[in-house]
Design an enzyme around this catalytic site. Structure first.
Site, PDB file in Angstrom:
ATOM      1  N   GLU A 117       0.819  -1.223   0.000  1.00 31.50           N
ATOM      2  CA  GLU A 117       0.000   0.000   0.000  1.00 31.50           C
ATOM      3  C   GLU A 117       0.847   1.263   0.000  1.00 31.50           C
ATOM      4  OE1 GLU A 117      -2.629  -3.257   1.079  1.00 31.50           O
ATOM      5  OE2 GLU A 117      -0.665  -2.643   1.841  1.00 31.50           O
ATOM      6  N   HIS A 186      -9.227  -5.837  10.844  1.00 30.27           N
ATOM      7  CA  HIS A 186      -9.926  -5.666   9.570  1.00 30.27           C
ATOM      8  C   HIS A 186     -11.323  -5.064   9.771  1.00 30.27           C
ATOM      9  CE1 HIS A 186      -6.906  -8.761   8.794  1.00 30.27           C
ATOM     10  NE2 HIS A 186      -6.988  -8.466   7.507  1.00 30.27           N
TER      11      HIS A 186
END
Length: 395
Positions: A117, A186
């Site tokens: 990322e 998450h």
């Protein structure tokens, strides 16, 4: 009403390879980026966003379809728009949001990235510096923590630090907040994190209409936009009008939507919590309480005028969010009302938020950690002095 620029259409689009089978580097070549950067700038004239109408729905579409068609139409209209992220191409998106886009636009504009990322977000910000309009997809916004330096220090601050000489037209999008059974790493809501930062715009759609109209606005916007979707909403269907399906449809950034009119209590919510608030309003109506439900849509900028106008009518406020309570969106809304409409309040503000703990993995504990419809109903009753349970006694 805030103006929303129309989709840009260039007289001579930059030719790009349409063959997904051709061998490509993981990222577009410098030559391709240079070609795109030399494309003519968007037209200066901007048309006002169409007024929201509530005409009869032409059909129903899912939030997934709404996002997919918005991406498709904006990429078709503007060759400087491209999508990058993990599995957005060959796999057609981890959640199938980018289905069909690789075949249509080729690997120069739908880029599968390595699992890094920090790397691909930095490339996206750099491309935006040079006039492109990247859309960076995070498989979940929890992973955006790997790239937060680029989002905040590079994207959000560059326009101000360059005295307006550098625009950063980039969209960071992906699922945000709790899903189901995926644990603490998450499941976090990042609305308050990014809404804290000057230079960013933060959007959180609920319905298919919201998702389609706001994503188009985000792509066309000259500033960096954090676009917070919800994994559990992707498959939900919503009625949409013919106006919403038109390629020119766009929603203004910074404007909330009153999903349901009411006179006794105001309930503010965003993303998945809007659906819960509407369910709570139905239950409250059966008990004689008329709740007004505000879909915030835009977290930054926040539509303070709409919130305060509603509170001045209902004299009561309940805020709802999935995120942690401390320093959250509800806290900001509460302060806005205290500053601007305190004398109109007939009851303490009620704040419904996620539990102040990392998200549990066990399903029964996970449900307890996320706001439920019953929590909203009880809070609204307390605000209307219709509940026997005092606020301090509730979880």
């Amino acid at each position: 009403m805030r103006q929303c620029p129309p989709a840009t259409r260039f007289p001579s689009p930059v030719p790009l390879s349409a063959s997904p089978s051709a061998h490509r580097d993981p990222f577009p070549s410098l030559q391709v980026l240079a070609q795109l950067a030399q494309a003519p700038p968007p037209a200066a004239a901007a048309a006002a966003a169409p007024a929201r109408t509530y005409s009869a729905a032409a059909k129903e579409i899912t939030v997934r379809e709404a996002l997919n068609t918005a991406l498709d139409e904006e990429m078709s209209a503007d060759p400087s728009v491209f999508l990058m992220g993990e599995e957005v191409g060959e796999y057609q998106g981890a959640y199938k949001i980018s289905k069909g886009l690789l075949d249509k636009y080729g690997p120069d504009r739908v880029l599968d990235t390595p699992i890094t990322e920090a790397g691909f977000t930095g490339i996206g910000v750099g491309a935006a510096y040079h006039g492109l309009r990247p859309i960076v997809e995070f498989m979940t916004f929890n992973f955006s923590m790997q790239a937060i330096d680029h989002i905040i220090n590079s994207a959000a601050k560059s326009n101000y630090m360059s005295a307006g000489q550098i625009s950063v037209p980039i969209v960071f999008r992906g699922p945000n907040g709790a899903a189901a059974g995926v644990g603490a790493q998450h499941s976090q809501c990042y609305a308050a994190w990014y809404a804290h930062v000057p230079g960013l715009k933060v959007l959180a759609p609920y319905s298919a209409e919201d998702a389609r109209g706001l994503l188009k606005a985000a792509i066309r916007d000259p500033d960096p936009v954090v676009f917070l979707e919800n994994e559990l909403l992707y498959g939900e269907s919503f009625p949409v009008s013919a106006e919403v399906l038109d390629s020119s449809f766009c929603l203004p950034i910074g404007k909330a939507k009153i999903e349901r009119q009411g006179k006794d209590v105001t309930i503010t919510a965003f993303s998945k919590m809007v659906g819960y608030a509407l369910q709570a309003a139905d239950i409250l109506a059966k008990e004689g309480i008329s709740a007004e439900v505000i879909n915030l849509l835009s977290i930054r900028p926040l539509d303070r005028a709409a919130i305060n106008a509603s509170v001045r009518k209902t004299n009561r406020l309940v805020t709802v969010e999935e995120g942690f309570p401390q320093h959250g969106i509800g806290a900001e809304i509460c302060m806005s009302v205290v500053e601007d409409s305190f004398e109109y309040l007939d009851a303490p503000v009620e704040r419904i938020a996620g539990a102040d703990v990392p998200m549990p993995y066990a399903a029964n504990l996970e449900r307890m950690a996320v706001p439920q419809v019953d929590d909203i109903v009880r809070a609204a009753k307390r605000a209307c002095y219709r509940a026997a349970v005092p606020m301090a006694a509730t979880a």
